[in-house]
Scaffold this motif. Structure first.
Motif, PDB file in Angstrom:
ATOM      1  N   LYS A 199      33.452  66.437  78.105  1.00 11.12           N
ATOM      2  CA  LYS A 199      34.767  66.118  77.551  1.00 11.12           C
ATOM      3  C   LYS A 199      35.903  66.575  78.467  1.00 11.12           C
ATOM      4  O   LYS A 199      37.062  66.450  78.127  1.00 11.12           O
ATOM      5  CB  LYS A 199      34.932  66.778  76.172  1.00 11.12           C
ATOM      6  N   LYS A 200      35.581  67.117  79.637  1.00  7.40           N
ATOM      7  CA  LYS A 200      36.603  67.650  80.535  1.00  7.40           C
ATOM      8  C   LYS A 200      37.146  66.573  81.473  1.00  7.40           C
ATOM      9  O   LYS A 200      36.405  65.693  81.909  1.00  7.40           O
ATOM     10  CB  LYS A 200      36.036  68.790  81.367  1.00  7.40           C
ATOM     11  N   LEU A 201      38.439  66.650  81.781  1.00  5.79           N
ATOM     12  CA  LEU A 201      39.012  65.798  82.810  1.00  5.79           C
ATOM     13  C   LEU A 201      38.309  66.088  84.129  1.00  5.79           C
ATOM     14  O   LEU A 201      37.887  67.220  84.382  1.00  5.79           O
ATOM     15  CB  LEU A 201      40.514  66.050  82.966  1.00  5.79           C
ATOM     16  N   GLU A 202      38.182  65.088  84.940  1.00  3.92           N
ATOM     17  CA  GLU A 202      37.516  65.197  86.242  1.00  3.92           C
ATOM     18  C   GLU A 202      36.057  65.609  86.119  1.00  3.92           C
ATOM     19  O   GLU A 202      35.457  66.120  87.063  1.00  3.92           O
ATOM     20  CB  GLU A 202      38.274  66.138  87.183  1.00  3.92           C
ATOM     21  N   ALA A 203      35.451  65.349  84.960  1.00  2.33           N
ATOM     22  CA  ALA A 203      34.067  65.762  84.719  1.00  2.33           C
ATOM     23  C   ALA A 203      33.083  65.116  85.691  1.00  2.33           C
ATOM     24  O   ALA A 203      32.063  65.709  86.017  1.00  2.33           O
ATOM     25  CB  ALA A 203      33.663  65.420  83.282  1.00  2.33           C
ATOM     26  N   TYR A 204      33.394  63.919  86.179  1.00  4.62           N
ATOM     27  CA  TYR A 204      32.459  63.196  87.034  1.00  4.62           C
ATOM     28  C   TYR A 204      32.846  63.239  88.508  1.00  4.62           C
ATOM     29  O   TYR A 204      32.123  62.747  89.356  1.00  4.62           O
ATOM     30  CB  TYR A 204      32.333  61.749  86.557  1.00  4.62           C
ATOM     31  N   MET A 205      33.982  63.861  88.810  1.00  4.44           N
ATOM     32  CA  MET A 205      34.480  63.862  90.176  1.00  4.44           C
ATOM     33  C   MET A 205      33.613  64.679  91.130  1.00  4.44           C
ATOM     34  O   MET A 205      33.517  64.373  92.314  1.00  4.44           O
ATOM     35  CB  MET A 205      35.914  64.384  90.223  1.00  4.44           C
ATOM     36  N   HIS A 206      32.939  65.703  90.649  1.00  2.00           N
ATOM     37  CA  HIS A 206      32.200  66.608  91.527  1.00  2.00           C
ATOM     38  C   HIS A 206      30.690  66.525  91.336  1.00  2.00           C
ATOM     39  O   HIS A 206      29.980  67.499  91.549  1.00  2.00           O
ATOM     40  CB  HIS A 206      32.702  68.036  91.318  1.00  2.00           C
ATOM     41  N   LEU A 207      30.196  65.343  90.959  1.00  6.20           N
ATOM     42  CA  LEU A 207      28.758  65.150  90.747  1.00  6.20           C
ATOM     43  C   LEU A 207      28.079  64.443  91.914  1.00  6.20           C
ATOM     44  O   LEU A 207      26.920  64.089  91.826  1.00  6.20           O
ATOM     45  CB  LEU A 207      28.513  64.346  89.463  1.00  6.20           C
ATOM     46  N   GLY A 208      28.819  64.230  92.986  1.00  5.28           N
ATOM     47  CA  GLY A 208      28.236  63.552  94.136  1.00  5.28           C
ATOM     48  C   GLY A 208      28.342  62.043  94.077  1.00  5.28           C
ATOM     49  O   GLY A 208      27.718  61.346  94.875  1.00  5.28           O
ATOM     50  N   ILE A 209      29.102  61.508  93.137  1.00  8.35           N
ATOM     51  CA  ILE A 209      29.329  60.061  93.064  1.00  8.35           C
ATOM     52  C   ILE A 209      30.251  59.676  94.208  1.00  8.35           C
ATOM     53  O   ILE A 209      31.283  60.303  94.429  1.00  8.35           O
ATOM     54  CB  ILE A 209      29.958  59.677  91.711  1.00  8.35           C
ATOM     55  N   ASP A 210      29.887  58.633  94.942  1.00  8.49           N
ATOM     56  CA  ASP A 210      30.722  58.168  96.046  1.00  8.49           C
ATOM     57  C   ASP A 210      31.697  57.129  95.507  1.00  8.49           C
ATOM     58  O   ASP A 210      31.363  55.953  95.370  1.00  8.49           O
ATOM     59  CB  ASP A 210      29.853  57.574  97.151  1.00  8.49           C
ATOM     60  N   PHE A 211      32.903  57.570  95.180  1.00  7.94           N
ATOM     61  CA  PHE A 211      33.904  56.692  94.596  1.00  7.94           C
ATOM     62  C   PHE A 211      34.507  55.723  95.610  1.00  7.94           C
ATOM     63  O   PHE A 211      35.361  54.922  95.268  1.00  7.94           O
ATOM     64  CB  PHE A 211      35.001  57.511  93.906  1.00  7.94           C
ATOM     65  N   THR A 212      34.051  55.785  96.865  1.00  6.43           N
ATOM     66  CA  THR A 212      34.484  54.808  97.862  1.00  6.43           C
ATOM     67  C   THR A 212      33.574  53.577  97.862  1.00  6.43           C
ATOM     68  O   THR A 212      33.890  52.593  98.530  1.00  6.43           O
ATOM     69  CB  THR A 212      34.514  55.409  99.282  1.00  6.43           C
ATOM     70  N   ASN A 213      32.450  53.632  97.146  1.00  5.27           N
ATOM     71  CA  ASN A 213      31.553  52.470  97.078  1.00  5.27           C
ATOM     72  C   ASN A 213      32.308  51.265  96.549  1.00  5.27           C
ATOM     73  O   ASN A 213      32.980  51.339  95.520  1.00  5.27           O
ATOM     74  CB  ASN A 213      30.356  52.743  96.168  1.00  5.27           C
ATOM     75  N   GLU A 214      32.171  50.160  97.243  1.00  2.00           N
ATOM     76  CA  GLU A 214      32.868  48.940  96.857  1.00  2.00           C
ATOM     77  C   GLU A 214      32.060  48.158  95.832  1.00  2.00           C
ATOM     78  O   GLU A 214      30.832  48.176  95.849  1.00  2.00           O
ATOM     79  CB  GLU A 214      33.082  48.063  98.088  1.00  2.00           C
ATOM     80  N   ASP A 215      32.787  47.487  94.939  1.00  2.00           N
ATOM     81  CA  ASP A 215      32.198  46.536  94.007  1.00  2.00           C
ATOM     82  C   ASP A 215      31.080  47.146  93.160  1.00  2.00           C
ATOM     83  O   ASP A 215      30.060  46.527  92.907  1.00  2.00           O
ATOM     84  CB  ASP A 215      31.686  45.314  94.782  1.00  2.00           C
ATOM     85  N   THR A 216      31.282  48.402  92.744  1.00  2.00           N
ATOM     86  CA  THR A 216      30.282  49.129  91.969  1.00  2.00           C
ATOM     87  C   THR A 216      30.947  49.749  90.743  1.00  2.00           C
ATOM     88  O   THR A 216      31.938  50.473  90.881  1.00  2.00           O
ATOM     89  CB  THR A 216      29.654  50.255  92.824  1.00  2.00           C
ATOM     90  N   LEU A 217      30.411  49.481  89.569  1.00  2.00           N
ATOM     91  CA  LEU A 217      30.944  50.079  88.350  1.00  2.00           C
ATOM     92  C   LEU A 217      30.579  51.559  88.316  1.00  2.00           C
ATOM     93  O   LEU A 217      29.406  51.921  88.479  1.00  2.00           O
ATOM     94  CB  LEU A 217      30.377  49.363  87.125  1.00  2.00           C
ATOM     95  N   MET A 218      31.599  52.403  88.136  1.00  2.00           N
ATOM     96  CA  MET A 218      31.412  53.850  88.118  1.00  2.00           C
ATOM     97  C   MET A 218      32.255  54.452  87.003  1.00  2.00           C
ATOM     98  O   MET A 218      33.233  53.839  86.576  1.00  2.00           O
ATOM     99  CB  MET A 218      31.872  54.452  89.452  1.00  2.00           C
ATOM    100  N   PRO A 219      31.911  55.666  86.556  1.00  2.00           N
ATOM    101  CA  PRO A 219      32.834  56.334  85.633  1.00  2.00           C
ATOM    102  C   PRO A 219      34.117  56.647  86.398  1.00  2.00           C
ATOM    103  O   PRO A 219      34.092  56.899  87.606  1.00  2.00           O
ATOM    104  CB  PRO A 219      32.092  57.617  85.247  1.00  2.00           C
ATOM    105  N   HIS A 220      35.229  56.603  85.710  1.00  2.00           N
ATOM    106  CA  HIS A 220      36.495  56.936  86.372  1.00  2.00           C
ATOM    107  C   HIS A 220      36.433  58.396  86.811  1.00  2.00           C
ATOM    108  O   HIS A 220      35.968  59.262  86.061  1.00  2.00           O
ATOM    109  CB  HIS A 220      37.659  56.711  85.399  1.00  2.00           C
ATOM    110  N   PRO A 221      36.877  58.717  88.037  1.00  2.00           N
ATOM    111  CA  PRO A 221      36.763  60.097  88.528  1.00  2.00           C
ATOM    112  C   PRO A 221      37.520  61.122  87.689  1.00  2.00           C
ATOM    113  O   PRO A 221      37.055  62.251  87.529  1.00  2.00           O
ATOM    114  CB  PRO A 221      37.319  60.027  89.943  1.00  2.00           C
TER     115      PRO A 221
END
Length: 96
Positions: free
Chosen positions: A54-76
């Motif tokens: 439930k925390k803001l930025e909860a998914y930002m530090h899990l190793g998700i590469d938010f630079t990946n193009e054309d890929t559905l991801m949780p918002h950072p």
């Protein structure tokens, strides 16, 4: 059956990095990130492997590469509020 959500549809387009969000490297020529909320059932079915937080930025530090193009991801930043994002979505992905 999905319950009614008067906040949907709503989306934002981010076209460049800023002081609050630079994880998608949007300063590349012609890049943008589409951000939008989904219902909880959809979010949990697509991202079932991610921890429930439930925390803001909860998914930002899990190793998700938010630079990946054309890929559905949780918002950072707002993934915990069931927002998703797609960096530089293709027409096919956008329509899906």
């Amino acid at each position: 059956m999905h319950e009614k959500n008067d906040k949907l549809p709503f989306a934002t387009l981010i076209t460049r990095d800023n002081e609050y969000d630079a994880v998608s490297n949007l300063n590349r020529e012609g890049f943008l990130r589409l951000n939008f909320p989904v219902d909880k059932q959809t979010f949990e079915s697509v991202f079932k492997e991610l921890p429930n937080s439930k925390k803001l930025e909860a998914y930002m530090h899990l190793g998700i590469d938010f630079t990946n193009e054309d890929t559905l991801m949780p918002h950072p930043t707002y993934g915990s509020m069931i927002w998703v994002c797609i960096a530089d979505p293709s027409r096919k992905t956008f329509e899906a």
